[in-house]
Design a protein around this motif. Structure first.
Motif, PDB file in Angstrom:
ATOM      1  N   LEU A 285       0.832  -1.212   0.000  1.00  0.00           N
ATOM      2  CA  LEU A 285       0.000   0.000   0.000  1.00  0.00           C
ATOM      3  C   LEU A 285       0.863   1.256   0.000  1.00  0.00           C
ATOM      4  O   LEU A 285       0.435   2.316  -0.453  1.00  0.00           O
ATOM      5  CB  LEU A 285      -0.922   0.020   1.224  1.00  0.00           C
ATOM      6  CG  LEU A 285      -2.038  -1.034   1.239  1.00  0.00           C
ATOM      7  CD1 LEU A 285      -2.874  -0.890   2.507  1.00  0.00           C
ATOM      8  CD2 LEU A 285      -2.917  -0.891   0.010  1.00  0.00           C
ATOM      9  N   ILE A 286       2.110   1.141   0.498  1.00  0.00           N
ATOM     10  CA  ILE A 286       2.971   2.335   0.574  1.00  0.00           C
ATOM     11  C   ILE A 286       3.284   2.884  -0.825  1.00  0.00           C
ATOM     12  O   ILE A 286       2.990   4.058  -1.106  1.00  0.00           O
ATOM     13  CB  ILE A 286       4.276   2.035   1.338  1.00  0.00           C
ATOM     14  CG1 ILE A 286       3.952   1.574   2.773  1.00  0.00           C
ATOM     15  CG2 ILE A 286       5.175   3.268   1.371  1.00  0.00           C
ATOM     16  CD1 ILE A 286       5.191   1.163   3.564  1.00  0.00           C
ATOM     17  N   PRO A 287       3.884   2.063  -1.736  1.00  0.00           N
ATOM     18  CA  PRO A 287       4.142   2.637  -3.070  1.00  0.00           C
ATOM     19  C   PRO A 287       2.865   3.084  -3.758  1.00  0.00           C
ATOM     20  O   PRO A 287       2.869   4.089  -4.488  1.00  0.00           O
ATOM     21  CB  PRO A 287       4.807   1.486  -3.837  1.00  0.00           C
ATOM     22  CG  PRO A 287       4.596   0.270  -3.041  1.00  0.00           C
ATOM     23  CD  PRO A 287       4.415   0.700  -1.622  1.00  0.00           C
ATOM     24  N   LEU A 288       1.773   2.340  -3.520  1.00  0.00           N
ATOM     25  CA  LEU A 288       0.496   2.728  -4.112  1.00  0.00           C
ATOM     26  C   LEU A 288       0.115   4.141  -3.666  1.00  0.00           C
ATOM     27  O   LEU A 288      -0.277   4.996  -4.474  1.00  0.00           O
ATOM     28  CB  LEU A 288      -0.577   1.718  -3.678  1.00  0.00           C
ATOM     29  CG  LEU A 288      -1.743   1.506  -4.624  1.00  0.00           C
ATOM     30  CD1 LEU A 288      -1.278   0.978  -5.956  1.00  0.00           C
ATOM     31  CD2 LEU A 288      -2.758   0.559  -3.984  1.00  0.00           C
ATOM     32  N   GLY A 289       0.254   4.380  -2.351  1.00  0.00           N
ATOM     33  CA  GLY A 289      -0.075   5.703  -1.803  1.00  0.00           C
ATOM     34  C   GLY A 289       0.826   6.777  -2.382  1.00  0.00           C
ATOM     35  O   GLY A 289       0.361   7.863  -2.760  1.00  0.00           O
ATOM     36  N   ILE A 290       2.138   6.444  -2.478  1.00  0.00           N
ATOM     37  CA  ILE A 290       3.079   7.445  -3.006  1.00  0.00           C
ATOM     38  C   ILE A 290       2.742   7.794  -4.460  1.00  0.00           C
ATOM     39  O   ILE A 290       2.750   8.961  -4.861  1.00  0.00           O
ATOM     40  CB  ILE A 290       4.525   6.916  -2.903  1.00  0.00           C
ATOM     41  CG1 ILE A 290       4.905   6.752  -1.418  1.00  0.00           C
ATOM     42  CG2 ILE A 290       5.497   7.857  -3.597  1.00  0.00           C
ATOM     43  CD1 ILE A 290       6.227   6.048  -1.206  1.00  0.00           C
ATOM     44  N   ILE A 291       2.413   6.775  -5.254  1.00  0.00           N
ATOM     45  CA  ILE A 291       2.064   7.021  -6.658  1.00  0.00           C
ATOM     46  C   ILE A 291       0.833   7.919  -6.747  1.00  0.00           C
ATOM     47  O   ILE A 291       0.768   8.842  -7.559  1.00  0.00           O
ATOM     48  CB  ILE A 291       1.789   5.684  -7.392  1.00  0.00           C
ATOM     49  CG1 ILE A 291       3.078   4.886  -7.536  1.00  0.00           C
ATOM     50  CG2 ILE A 291       1.162   5.932  -8.748  1.00  0.00           C
ATOM     51  CD1 ILE A 291       4.027   5.445  -8.540  1.00  0.00           C
ATOM     52  N   PHE A 292      -0.159   7.640  -5.874  1.00  0.00           N
ATOM     53  CA  PHE A 292      -1.359   8.471  -5.901  1.00  0.00           C
ATOM     54  C   PHE A 292      -1.025   9.920  -5.580  1.00  0.00           C
ATOM     55  O   PHE A 292      -1.528  10.847  -6.222  1.00  0.00           O
ATOM     56  CB  PHE A 292      -2.418   7.924  -4.928  1.00  0.00           C
ATOM     57  CG  PHE A 292      -3.331   6.926  -5.568  1.00  0.00           C
ATOM     58  CD1 PHE A 292      -4.212   7.329  -6.566  1.00  0.00           C
ATOM     59  CD2 PHE A 292      -3.310   5.597  -5.203  1.00  0.00           C
ATOM     60  CE1 PHE A 292      -5.058   6.425  -7.183  1.00  0.00           C
ATOM     61  CE2 PHE A 292      -4.156   4.662  -5.816  1.00  0.00           C
ATOM     62  CZ  PHE A 292      -5.023   5.079  -6.808  1.00  0.00           C
ATOM     63  N   TYR A 294       1.882  11.353  -6.034  1.00  0.00           N
ATOM     64  CA  TYR A 294       2.642  11.873  -7.169  1.00  0.00           C
ATOM     65  C   TYR A 294       1.709  12.271  -8.314  1.00  0.00           C
ATOM     66  O   TYR A 294       1.810  13.367  -8.879  1.00  0.00           O
ATOM     67  CB  TYR A 294       3.630  10.806  -7.636  1.00  0.00           C
ATOM     68  CG  TYR A 294       4.576  11.253  -8.709  1.00  0.00           C
ATOM     69  CD1 TYR A 294       5.551  12.201  -8.450  1.00  0.00           C
ATOM     70  CD2 TYR A 294       4.499  10.724  -9.998  1.00  0.00           C
ATOM     71  CE1 TYR A 294       6.421  12.609  -9.438  1.00  0.00           C
ATOM     72  CE2 TYR A 294       5.365  11.130 -10.980  1.00  0.00           C
ATOM     73  CZ  TYR A 294       6.325  12.077 -10.704  1.00  0.00           C
ATOM     74  OH  TYR A 294       7.178  12.483 -11.666  1.00  0.00           O
ATOM     75  N   LEU A 295       0.764  11.363  -8.642  1.00  0.00           N
ATOM     76  CA  LEU A 295      -0.167  11.666  -9.728  1.00  0.00           C
ATOM     77  C   LEU A 295      -1.022  12.878  -9.386  1.00  0.00           C
ATOM     78  O   LEU A 295      -1.337  13.693 -10.249  1.00  0.00           O
ATOM     79  CB  LEU A 295      -1.060  10.456 -10.013  1.00  0.00           C
ATOM     80  CG  LEU A 295      -0.376   9.275 -10.702  1.00  0.00           C
ATOM     81  CD1 LEU A 295      -1.370   8.134 -10.907  1.00  0.00           C
ATOM     82  CD2 LEU A 295       0.204   9.690 -12.042  1.00  0.00           C
TER      83      LEU A 295
END
Lengths: 307, 337
Positions: A285-292, A294-295
């Motif tokens: 969930l961490i990279p997912l959150g970071i990508i969100f 960033y986007l």
């Protein structure tokens, strides 16, 4: 003249009866655009929903389950322990910071290499050079990811090619570790950064460059004031690739990273060695959150509308 | 004013690979002149313009600007500015920033460059459009912005590359008048590239007619129109009936190849006056053009000519297939070389 006029009505009259059902169906679809769209899209949308949305939802849900420490079976026992552990533990903080640093470094390196190459391809090179460059950039994409990662492993190895090349100037290979991972990942994602920047540059008309120099701007200023602002969307598109692919990568890191831990390797370790799927889901969930995030930032700049 | 030409081209040539785009052009353009380069596409006129601007470097020959050799100077070091065919406005800048760009590059202070850009926009009658983006403007307005952007840096020579090509007829005629006015007011040299002969005739002090990479005729509008020297000019600038030396002697009884304009011939009513050559023929086609009618006549001597008849008060109705007599007013025959 007479033969044409006598045979023509037969043909015209014959056609609807032969294919009347298909014709009526076509006519119905022609008039009803929404039905047509639904028929066309239902299968791919079903697939997309199943593969992307359902899988993502399963991931989210799993993070809130737990594992029986004796049997290793997943228990549907709703709790937020995994998430609090991932968010609170210093280990995860350090790994997250390291992974984001790697993603930022890879992105910056790729942009720095991609800009001049894309400029050369889009504005300077002759047709032959242009074609050769496109092939040189696309060709590695067809090679296996693993082969490329192992190629870098041998390049980075002790007494490897990089050691040999840097020896005359007193340098040495960074070896297997964080630096090696960054260099390898920067190599792997470079085509994904070059191509959108190249596309953006190709869309900048040459006359704009002529106009800028005509008005007195030297090349550097033309790049800063005219070219760069117009290709920012392309740069951002490329950075989304290099940034998000680095955040999630674990194979290259395991091959050239030595003992380096990244978010991807943590997920891998939790799934494989520790057999703790819920914790792995929570980590992912961490990279997912970071990508969100960033986007979201990118969206604010308005660059996504030009993708 | 100096006696030096604003632009002097000497033996200017340009080849792209094996294709010769411009073949040894020599040309002097005077300061303050409205000069047109007229020719079909691929005749080399735009390449000459781009070499004057510095976007292309010549294969051989030189470009002088007010006596100074600028052949090897970069575009940003030349005192010439260009209005591009596609306007080339910077899409990410406002109209005002576009116009002020040249001043910003030259390091002019913000307040000064904004006021200069506003003046330039006023010159092209676009006050109040400064905050818009180029995409929010019509074609004619973009054209004016491009003009203002080139003029604001006060070039000695302004190059215009088919600037009116993309505009519709009415707007084009209006812009022609404005261009001429602005040129007269500022007194700078305009070099205008066009494939539209009417535009060139309307605007120019002098015209160079280009074909196949070279200048085929150079002169003022009347010269080029009244006395075309080659069959190409006779039919590229307006239309003409062109007679080869043989045809001229057998049909017209005239010595040497020549051409004549459709308006210098008429369908004869009654007896032929003196000074005209009367030729009999059959009407093959009539094309109504409003103020005039173009009548295509197959001469009995075996040549097809077009005659332009004014639809004035004495308008006559010429029938298809009718036998007519065409009067050629021989004083208008233009000898060809």
């Amino acid at each position: 003249m007479t033969t044409v006029s006598s045979s023509a009505p037969d043909r015209v009259g014959g056609a609807p009866s032969r294919a009347s059902l298909a014709r009526r169906g076509s006519a119905f679809l022609y008039r009803h655009a929404k039905v047509r769209l639904a028929l066309l899209l239902s299968a791919p949308l079903f697939w997309l929903g199943l593969v992307y949305i359902a899988a993502l939802a399963a991931l989210l849900i799993t993070a809130f389950w737990t594992v029986d420490s004796f049997t290793g079976e997943i228990l549907v026992d709703w709790n937020v322990d995994n998430v609090t552990k991932v968010l609170g533990d210093a280990l995860y903080h350090a790994v997250t910071l390291r992974t984001v640093t790697a993603a930022v470094l890879v992105t910056l390196i790729d942009i720095a290499i991609a800009l001049p190459i894309a400029c050369l391809m889009a504005k300077v090179a002759s047709r032959a050079v242009h074609r050769a460059l496109v092939i040189a950039i696309l060709l590695p994409l067809w090679a296996s990811y693993l082969v490329k990662a192992y190629a870098w492993r041998s390049l980075l190895s002790q007494d490897g090619v990089i050691d040999w090349m840097l020896a005359p100037i007193g340098g040495e290979s960074p070896g297997y570790g964080f630096e090696g991972s960054v260099v390898t990942l920067a190599y792997l994602w470079l085509p994904f950064v070059i191509l959108p920047i190249f596309t953006a540059l190709e869309r900048v008309p040459d006359s704009l460059l002529d106009a800028s120099s005509d008005l007195g701007a030297k090349t550097g200023r033309t790049f800063r004031h005219i070219v760069f602002p117009l290709i920012v969307p392309g740069i951002i598109a490329g950075s989304i690739f290099s940034f998000s692919l680095t955040l999630g990568d674990y194979i290259a890191v395991r091959i050239v990273g030595g003992a380096t831990q990244m978010l991807g390797t943590l997920v891998y370790a939790n799934v494989g060695v520790a057999n703790n799927l819920p914790l792995a889901a929570a980590v992912s969930l961490i990279p997912l959150g970071i990508i969100f995030i960033y986007l979201g930032v990118v969206r604010r700049t308005g660059a996504l509308s030009n993708l | 004013m100096s006696t030096q030409p604003a632009i002097r081209l000497t033996g200017l040539s340009k080849s792209f690979g094996s294709v010769v785009a411009v073949n040894s052009v020599d040309l002097d353009i005077a300061p303050g002149e409205f000069f047109s380069m007229l020719g079909p596409s691929g005749s080399g006129k735009t390449t000459v313009l781009r070499m004057i601007a510095g976007f292309e470097s010549p294969s051989s020959g030189s470009v002088e600007l007010f006596g100074k050799d600028v052949t090897n100077d970069a575009p940003f070091d030349r005192d010439v500015n260009t209005v591009f065919q596609d306007y080339a406005l910077f899409p990410h800048m406002s109209v005002l920033d576009n116009v002020a760009y040249g001043l910003r590059v030259r390091g002019v202070k913000t307040a000064a460059r904004i006021s200069a850009a506003r003046d330039a926009l006023a010159l092209v009658r676009l006050e109040g459009y400064g905050d818009r983006k180029p995409t929010q403007l019509s074609g004619g307005q973009r054209q004016r912005v491009a003009l203002a952007r080139a003029l604001v840096v006060e070039p000695k020579v302004l190059l215009l590359d088919e600037p009116l090509g993309a505009l519709d007829l009415k707007l084009r005629e209006q812009m022609q008048v404005e261009l001429k006015e602005i040129q007269r007011r500022l007194g700078i040299t305009f070099i205008f590239v066009t494939h539209d002969q009417e535009e060139a005739l309307t605007l120019s002090d002098r015209i160079a007619v280009f074909n196949e990479g070279g200048i085929v005729q150079l002169g003022d509008a009347e010269d080029v129109y009244r006395r075309p020297q080659t069959p190409f000019v006779a039919n590229f600038v307006g239309t003409s009936a062109v007679f080869t030396a043989d045809e001229a002697s057998t049909i017209l009884g005239h010595k040497g190849a020549c051409s004549i304009r459709p308006e210098h011939m008429e369908i004869l009513q009654g007896k032929a006056p003196s000074g005209v050559i009367a030729l009999t023929g059959t009407v093959a086609e009539t094309i109504f053009l409003g103020a005039s009618t173009r009548i295509i006549v197959d001469l009995d001597a075996g040549k097809r000519v077009a005659v332009l008849e004014q639809n004035d008060l004495n308008m006559t109705n010429t029938k298809l297939g009718a036998s007519v007599t065409v009067a050629v007013h021989s004083q208008f025959l233009a000898p060809l070389t």
